[in-house]
Design a protein around this motif. Structure first.
Motif, PDB file in Angstrom:
ATOM      1  N   GLU A  65      11.542  -0.028  -3.663  1.00 27.67           N
ATOM      2  CA  GLU A  65      11.220  -1.013  -4.698  1.00 27.67           C
ATOM      3  C   GLU A  65      10.165  -2.019  -4.243  1.00 27.67           C
ATOM      4  OE1 GLU A  65      14.768  -2.907  -5.994  1.00 27.67           O
ATOM      5  OE2 GLU A  65      15.669  -1.066  -6.806  1.00 27.67           O
ATOM      6  N   ASN A  66       9.786  -1.932  -2.987  1.00 27.84           N
ATOM      7  CA  ASN A  66       8.872  -2.928  -2.427  1.00 27.84           C
ATOM      8  C   ASN A  66       7.421  -2.684  -2.848  1.00 27.84           C
ATOM      9  OD1 ASN A  66      11.073  -2.034  -0.375  1.00 27.84           O
ATOM     10  ND2 ASN A  66      10.765  -4.230   0.006  1.00 27.84           N
ATOM     11  N   ARG A  67       6.762  -3.724  -3.346  1.00 32.16           N
ATOM     12  CA  ARG A  67       5.329  -3.671  -3.668  1.00 32.16           C
ATOM     13  C   ARG A  67       4.578  -4.421  -2.583  1.00 32.16           C
ATOM     14  NH1 ARG A  67       1.521  -3.252  -7.834  1.00 32.16           N
ATOM     15  NH2 ARG A  67      -0.131  -4.836  -7.788  1.00 32.16           N
ATOM     16  N   VAL A  68       3.505  -3.852  -2.105  1.00 27.75           N
ATOM     17  CA  VAL A  68       2.702  -4.494  -1.063  1.00 27.75           C
ATOM     18  C   VAL A  68       1.736  -5.476  -1.724  1.00 27.75           C
ATOM     19  CG1 VAL A  68       1.033  -4.125   0.794  1.00 27.75           C
ATOM     20  CG2 VAL A  68       2.829  -2.430   0.371  1.00 27.75           C
ATOM     21  N   LEU A  69       1.784  -6.741  -1.279  1.00 27.35           N
ATOM     22  CA  LEU A  69       0.878  -7.772  -1.805  1.00 27.35           C
ATOM     23  C   LEU A  69      -0.332  -7.877  -0.885  1.00 27.35           C
ATOM     24  CD1 LEU A  69       3.397 -10.593  -2.824  1.00 27.35           C
ATOM     25  CD2 LEU A  69       2.441  -8.744  -4.221  1.00 27.35           C
ATOM     26  N   LEU A  70      -1.516  -7.710  -1.437  1.00 25.83           N
ATOM     27  CA  LEU A  70      -2.751  -7.753  -0.650  1.00 25.83           C
ATOM     28  C   LEU A  70      -3.558  -8.987  -1.012  1.00 25.83           C
ATOM     29  CD1 LEU A  70      -3.850  -4.015  -0.944  1.00 25.83           C
ATOM     30  CD2 LEU A  70      -2.703  -5.116   0.968  1.00 25.83           C
ATOM     31  N   CYS A  71      -3.938  -9.746   0.004  1.00 24.98           N
ATOM     32  CA  CYS A  71      -4.751 -10.954  -0.186  1.00 24.98           C
ATOM     33  C   CYS A  71      -6.078 -10.766   0.545  1.00 24.98           C
ATOM     34  CB  CYS A  71      -4.045 -12.190   0.376  1.00 24.98           C
ATOM     35  SG  CYS A  71      -2.399 -12.445  -0.286  1.00 24.98           S
ATOM     36  N   GLY A  72      -7.153 -11.190  -0.073  1.00 20.82           N
ATOM     37  CA  GLY A  72      -8.455 -11.019   0.570  1.00 20.82           C
ATOM     38  C   GLY A  72      -9.376 -12.194   0.371  1.00 20.82           C
ATOM     39  N   GLY A  73     -10.292 -12.348   1.315  1.00 20.18           N
ATOM     40  CA  GLY A  73     -11.364 -13.336   1.201  1.00 20.18           C
ATOM     41  C   GLY A  73     -12.692 -12.624   1.367  1.00 20.18           C
ATOM     42  N   VAL A  74     -13.681 -13.002   0.562  1.00 24.79           N
ATOM     43  CA  VAL A  74     -14.981 -12.324   0.588  1.00 24.79           C
ATOM     44  C   VAL A  74     -16.077 -13.323   0.939  1.00 24.79           C
ATOM     45  CG1 VAL A  74     -16.645 -10.955  -0.714  1.00 24.79           C
ATOM     46  CG2 VAL A  74     -14.194 -10.723  -1.198  1.00 24.79           C
TER      47      VAL A  74
END
Length: 376
Positions: A65-74
């Motif tokens: 049930e786990n969703r991977v949260l992705l954070c990014g900086g450009v």
């Protein structure tokens, strides 16, 4: 930990499979990757979403049930960055933006310099839409008349390009020429302009009106040895025009980049009967050396001396000496960028009669140029 390692391996594989030969990825620590991407505008973002989508649902696709949260900086690389590359500087600023996203407990990405991203999107739009613009008629060849100040007659014209871009809007050469030079597409544009000019010259000949037109050759065309003399020779044969109707303009900066290749091309063009002009004379640092080495028929004097700041008396002295020097070298001269009656009179008093600029005419579509009287 084993599940996390599997995710990282999957993530890295997804990224690497999406990269071109000019792009790169590295893992800097734990679950943080740094990616060097070409700026492809919205298309690049869609491409990244395809890559990251399966990463976000990695565990869900495997029954969890786990969703991977992705954070990014450009951080978008600027022209200044290319002059002095500082990877730590770029990564620090991208990390600042990534932290902003992470601290809000959201996912997605933020830009450190969004205005630079917008410029990159416009560059991508220009590059990606050039072939379609050539086919669809979005590119237009305009003409700026050239005038003899003494007789007040039109003696020719310079061919210039305008682009009615579907997404960006109406573009001037300053908006897209450098972009196409950097991307290696300037030759495609030049070939389009040369062909269109020859079509117009053929049509005018059929109407009993002989005109001569100056066309620009990019320094990149010279540098890449595109067989410019052969290209123009084929064009005049195709359209049944004569070499004297085309004046080939080459900017003086091409001399600084590859003098031997420029001299070779210039000699071949003149042997075929074409007139060769040195464009933007006086704007660079090779001017005097170029005059000694390159066999050209006409010099196009850049009037920045008379329009820029500084000592105007010295500016006028320099321009006057340039005109006298070109005359002593038995070359022709035309001054471009003439904007005022004062400039026109000064140039004439110094011995330069051929002129081009807003004081006489602005660039105009071919149909307007055709309607002009020969005298003004």
């Amino acid at each position: 930990m084993s599940a996390g390692d599997e995710l990282l391996r999957f993530w890295a594989k997804q990224i690497m499979e999406s990269l071109s030969d000019e792009e790169a990825v590295g893992r800097i620590t734990a679950d943080r990757f740094v990616v060097l991407r070409r700026n492809g505008g919205e298309e690049a973002l869609r491409k990244d979403d395809k890559v990251l989508g399966p990463v976000r649902t990695y565990f869900m696709d495997r029954g969890k049930e786990n969703r991977v949260l992705l954070c990014g900086g450009v951080y978008v690389v600027t022209p200044a960055d290319r002059q002095q590359i500082n990877i730590d500087h770029m990564m620090d600023r991208a990390s600042m933006e990534e932290k902003k996203v992470r601290d809000t407990r959201n996912e997605g990405y933020e830009f450190y310099n969004p205005e630079q991203w917008e410029k990159g999107k416009q560059v991508a739009d220009i590059i990606n839409h050039l072939p379609a613009a050539i086919k669809s008629g979005g590119l237009h060849v305009w003409y700026q008349p050239q005038v003899n100040y003494e007789t007040r007659k039109i003696t020719g014209a310079e061919a210039l390009c305008r682009w009615d871009h579907d997404k960006v809007g109406f573009l001037y050469p300053s908006d897209f020429i450098s972009v196409l030079e950097e991307s290696g597409l300037i030759y495609d544009l030049d070939c389009f302009v040369w062909d269109k000019v020859c079509q117009d010259l053929h049509r005018w000949n059929e109407q009993g009106i002989r005109r001569s037109v100056s066309v620009n050759v990019s320094r990149c065309d010279i540098r890449e040895d595109r067989d410019i003399p052969g290209q123009f020779s084929r064009l005049i044969q195709k359209y049944g025009i004569t070499p004297d109707q085309l004046r080939i303009e080459i900017t003086e900066t091409a001399f600084a980049e590859n003098p031997d290749l420029l001299i070779s091309n210039t000699n071949k063009l003149r042997e075929l009967g074409f007139q060769v002009e040195m464009d933007d004379f006086g704007s660079g640092y090779s001017s005097l050396h170029m005059l000694k080495e390159v066999p050209v028929d006409r010099i196009k004097l850049d009037l920045h001396f008379l329009t820029s700041s500084g000592d105007q008396k010295k500016s006028r002295t320099i321009v006057g000496c340039m005109i006298q020097m070109v005359e002593l070298l038995e070359m022709k001269m035309i001054a471009e960028g003439v904007e005022t009656v004062g400039q026109a009179k000064f140039l004439h008093d110094q011995g330069c009669s051929e002129m081009q600029g807003y004081y006489f005419y602005k660039p105009m579509p071919a149909e307007e140029f055709e309607k002009l009287r020969e005298d003004i």
